[in-house]
Each structure stands twice: as structure tokens, then as C-alpha cells.
Design a protein around this motif. Structure first.
Motif, short mmCIF file in Angstrom:
data_model
loop_
_atom_site.label_atom_id
_atom_site.label_comp_id
_atom_site.label_asym_id
_atom_site.label_seq_id
_atom_site.Cartn_x
_atom_site.Cartn_y
_atom_site.Cartn_z
N VAL A 29 0.83 -1.20 0.00
CA VAL A 29 0.00 0.00 0.00
C VAL A 29 0.87 1.25 0.00
CG1 VAL A 29 -1.62 1.35 1.38
CG2 VAL A 29 -2.00 -1.10 1.07
N LEU A 30 1.87 1.29 0.87
CA LEU A 30 2.72 2.48 0.99
C LEU A 30 3.51 2.74 -0.29
CD1 LEU A 30 3.95 1.77 4.61
CD2 LEU A 30 2.58 3.76 3.93
N SER A 31 4.10 1.70 -0.86
CA SER A 31 4.88 1.87 -2.08
C SER A 31 3.99 2.35 -3.22
CB SER A 31 5.56 0.56 -2.46
OG SER A 31 6.42 0.74 -3.56
N SER A 32 2.78 1.83 -3.30
CA SER A 32 1.86 2.25 -4.35
C SER A 32 1.38 3.68 -4.13
CB SER A 32 0.67 1.28 -4.42
OG SER A 32 1.11 -0.03 -4.74
N GLN A 33 1.22 4.08 -2.87
CA GLN A 33 0.81 5.46 -2.58
C GLN A 33 1.86 6.46 -3.04
OE1 GLN A 33 -0.17 5.63 1.59
NE2 GLN A 33 -2.24 4.86 1.28
N LEU A 81 7.23 3.45 4.02
CA LEU A 81 6.59 4.40 4.94
C LEU A 81 7.45 5.65 5.07
CD1 LEU A 81 4.45 5.30 6.93
CD2 LEU A 81 5.57 3.92 8.69
N PHE A 82 8.74 5.46 5.32
CA PHE A 82 9.65 6.60 5.45
C PHE A 82 9.77 7.34 4.12
CE2 PHE A 82 13.76 8.68 5.43
CZ PHE A 82 13.87 9.22 6.70
N LEU A 83 9.86 6.60 3.03
CA LEU A 83 10.01 7.22 1.71
C LEU A 83 8.76 8.02 1.34
CD1 LEU A 83 11.78 4.33 -0.21
CD2 LEU A 83 12.82 6.26 1.00
N LYS A 84 7.59 7.52 1.73
CA LYS A 84 6.35 8.26 1.48
C LYS A 84 6.32 9.55 2.29
CE LYS A 84 1.46 8.20 2.63
NZ LYS A 84 0.42 7.54 3.44
N GLN A 85 6.70 9.45 3.56
CA GLN A 85 6.67 10.63 4.42
C GLN A 85 7.71 11.67 4.04
OE1 GLN A 85 7.17 8.52 8.13
NE2 GLN A 85 4.96 8.37 8.50
N ASN A 86 8.73 11.25 3.32
CA ASN A 86 9.81 12.14 2.89
C ASN A 86 9.96 12.11 1.37
OD1 ASN A 86 11.32 12.90 5.65
ND2 ASN A 86 10.72 10.75 5.73
N ARG A 87 8.83 12.10 0.67
CA ARG A 87 8.82 11.87 -0.76
C ARG A 87 9.63 12.90 -1.54
NH1 ARG A 87 2.97 11.05 -3.32
NH2 ARG A 87 2.82 10.35 -1.17
N SER A 88 9.47 14.18 -1.20
CA SER A 88 10.19 15.23 -1.95
C SER A 88 11.70 15.07 -1.79
CB SER A 88 9.76 16.62 -1.47
OG SER A 88 8.40 16.84 -1.75
#
Length: 386
Positions: free
Chosen positions: A77-81, A250-257
Motif C-alpha cells: 500500500v505504501l509503495s503504491s501510494q 513508509l519513510f520514503l512516502k513521508q519524505n517523498r520530496s
């Protein structure tokens, strides 16, 4: 020390309104070599420590398969988000239980395919098959077999130019190598996948391989998800983890930019050290979160098992409760199949668990009811909310 551009640009002429430059990444490892600063050593040490704790707790879990089932779905889910899908873990569990789709059906198919691709990769590794370009292609075929990428040549490396961002190569944020150079890059990628194991700590090699895979971008669709999927697979392949209960997305999503910014800095400025520190922090933070989540889930299970035990007058309660641990969003018929109990018996037990505050019935219907282990689902869903 400055490395500068980590590759070469190649001018391309195509049917697009203007010429464009594609980027051909240099082969790994970086040249000049990594600078092993105190900060980099410290980041590696912390990541190794947290992975050790995560691996340790995975060895004492009462039902490891139970945790793998949901941790893999959380990572999916997180990777797809990160790629823009609108599915949450709660929706995925509901879809798997009842095949009910919200409006974003293709998003859910993408996430479900990710889980299947991960399962396939793990199964192949367990059988002794090497982590390789062939296995990557096999996983890609499963990853995009349906959903939004189903027409993007599942399981096949691209035979045309792709790009990231923008409406065409000429205004894209990044243009990967053309097809012939891509093939050469992939061959070098596979050589480093095996040779680099003797040259670098596995987490540092994983950080390098992730950037390289994203820079090569060998498929028409699914590159980001597959590149992140390779992280836990590599850790499993190298025996760093005995179970895939890590979700770095999860970390990569929260720090996407920052994630995307550092990938570009590696390509165009050669700043490998900042990226590797960031990657190691992602591993350390998500490993620590996984340890904490595992401990909280175990506490919940113990407390609810005590509640169930105190209601032992209903002797079927424990088996129905264990079934809801395995499938925390479930139709009555699913629980019947899992427990091999009669439908009336299962219904009575589910209703008793609802009265005890352990389950909720989420349809309000008399027939085809769906029960949810709400507190458990809420814990699993943390971080996947949109």
C-alpha cells in the motif's frame, strides 16, 4: 570531494516537438569511491542495530506467517501510494475479503498485484533461485498484469523510450537511457548485484542498487514499486532478515520530496553519501517502527485472548478469534471455511466477540455480514491513511 555527473547525456531525435537528452548512468560502484565519513558509519551502525532487533523479534513471534501477511500488504500500500494510488490498507483488506471495490478499482488491483509479486519473489528465493534480472522480470509480469499497467508489456524490458514527469521527453524531469544503452546498463546492474556483495555492506549495496534501478527505469510502468520491492528481497537474499517484515516505503512516502531530490542529486552531482545516509535512516526508522508495532500487536492479542478465555462458556470463541487474527476483515463464510465450524456456531461466536468489544460488524446487514477486528486493523493501517 566532487564527483559531478554520474553518467552521460545522449541527444535523441524523435517524433516529439523537440530533441531531448536521455541520461545513461555510469556503472556501479561510484567513482571516485565513497567517502566513509563518521556520519555514514554512524548511520550504518544504527540501521544494522535496528535490523538486528527486528530480526530478533521476528524469531519470537507466535505466528510469523500472520505478521508477514500484513506487513507485506502494508509495504504494498505504501509503495503504491508513493506512485499516487488512493488505496489504504483497510480498503485492501476489505477488497480481499469481499471483492468490494471503491471507486478506485485499478488502484486496489495495483496494490494486490504488488503483494502477489512479493510473494512470488520470496518463493523463488526460498527455492534457491537467484535474485537476478530474470526474477525481476517475473515479478514485473505479476506486478502489472492488471490495473493501470496491464497494457505496458508486463514482464518485458521496454523497447521504446520512457520518461519521468512532464508530457513528453522534451519537458520531462528525467529521461532514462535509450533502449540499447539500457540493456548494457542492466547487464552491469546484474554484475554489481552479485559482485557488490563482496565489496560493500549489504545495506550500502542496496542503497546503490535502488538508485541505479530507478535511473535505468527498464520497464514502461511499475519501476518505482519494483525498485522498492527489491529492498526487502535483497535483505532476505543476504540473510539479513529471516522474514520480510520491513516496510521502508513508509519513510520514503513521508519524505517523498527529499527522496526524489536525492535521487536526482546522485545522478547529476554524484552526491552518493547524502543519499546513502538517507536510505540508512529509512531502514533504521522503519525497522524500529516495525519492532514497536509488533510489540503493540502482541500486547493487543494477549489482552483480547484473556477476554476470550474469560468467556470460555462459548467454547468455540478461541478458534473464531484466531481466525479473525488471520483475516481481520472477513465474511462469515470465510470464517466458516477457516474454522470448519457450522455457520450458526460461527455467527454466534462473532456476535459474542462483537459484544466483548473485540470485533465490529461493518455492513449493518442481516446477510453477508462483514466483521472487522477494528483495533488490529487500525494499528496495521497507521501511516497508510491518505
Amino acid at each position: 570531494m566532487k564527483r559531478g555527473l554520474q553518467g552521460t547525456f545522449k541527444k535523441q531525435i524523435s517524433d516529439s516537438p523537440e530533441p531531448f537528452q536521455s541520461f545513461i548512468p555510469a556503472n556501479l560502484p561510484p567513482d571516485p569511491a565513497l567517502q566513509w565519513t563518521p556520519a555514514l558509519y554512524q548511520a550504518l551502525s544504527r540501521a544494522d542495530l535496528m535490523l538486528g532487533r527486528l530480526d530478533g523479534i521476528s524469531r519470537v513471534l507466535p505466528d510469523t506467517n500472520l505478521f508477514i501477511y500484513f506487513y507485506s500488504r502494508k509495504e504494498a500500500v505504501l509503495s503504491s501510494q508513493i506512485e499516487g494510488t488512493q488505496s489504504t490498507l483497510s480498503e485492501l483488506l476489505l477488497f480481499e475479503a469481499s471483492e468490494l471495490f471503491p471507486s478506485h478499482k485499478e488502484d486496489l488491483l495495483d496494490v494486490s498485484n504488488y503483494v502477489a509479486a512479493m510473494r512470488h519473489g520470496l518463493s523463488r528465493l526460498a527455492s534457491g533461485f537467484p535474485l537476478s534480472l530474470r526474477l525481476i522480470r517475473e515479478m514485473h509480469e505479476i506486478l502489472v498484469r492488471s490495473g493501470r499497467g496491464k497494457h505496458q508489456n508486463p514482464g518485458e524490458f521496454r523497447v521504446s523510450q520512457n520518461w519521468i514527469g512532464g508530457t513528453r521527453p522534451g519537458n520531462a524531469a528525467y529521461v532514462p537511457p535509450p533502449v540499447q544503452e539500457m540493456k548494457d546498463c542492466l547487464n552491469a546492474f546484474e554484475r554489481f548485484l552479485h559482485k557488490g556483495a563482496n565489496e560493500f555492506p549489504v545495506l550500502v549495496q542496496a542503497a546503490m542498487l535502488h538508485v541505479q534501478f530507478e535511473s535505468i527505469h527498464p520497464f514502461l510502468d511499475g519501476n518505482g514499486r519494483l525498485g522498492r520491492l527489491l529492498i526487502p528481497l535483497l535483505l532476505m537474499d543476504r540473510n539479513v532478515l529471516v522474514e520480510p517484515i520491513l516496510y521502508p516505503s513508509l519513510f520514503l512516502k513521508q519524505n517523498r520530496s527529499r527522496y526524489y531530490e536525492l535521487l536526482q542529486q546522485v545522478r547529476f552531482e554524484g552526491i552518493w553519501e547524502d543519499w546513502i545516509e538517507f536510505f540508512l535512516e529509512a531502514i533504521a526508522v522503519t525497522a524500529e517502527q516495525a519492532v514497536q508495532l509488533s510489540q503493540r500487536i502482541l500486547q493487543l492479542f494477549r489482552a483480547d485472548e484473556e477476554t476470550v478465555h474469560n468467556g470460555r462458556a462459548r467454547s468455540r470463541l478461541p478458534s473464531v478469534y484466531r481466525s479473525m487474527q488471520s483475516s481481520p476483515v472477513a465474511l462469515v463464510a470465510q470464517v466458516v471455511r477457516h474454522t470448519k465450524l457450522s455457520t450458526p456456531t460461527v455467527l454466534k461466536a462473532l456476535e459474542k466477540l462483537r459484544e466483548l468489544g473485540i470485533l465490529d460488524e461493518i455492513t449493518g446487514r442481516e446477510r453477508n455480514r462483514i466483521y472487522r477486528y477494528t483495533k488490529y486493523v487500525a494499528m496495521l493501517n497507521e501511516g497508510t491513511e491518505l
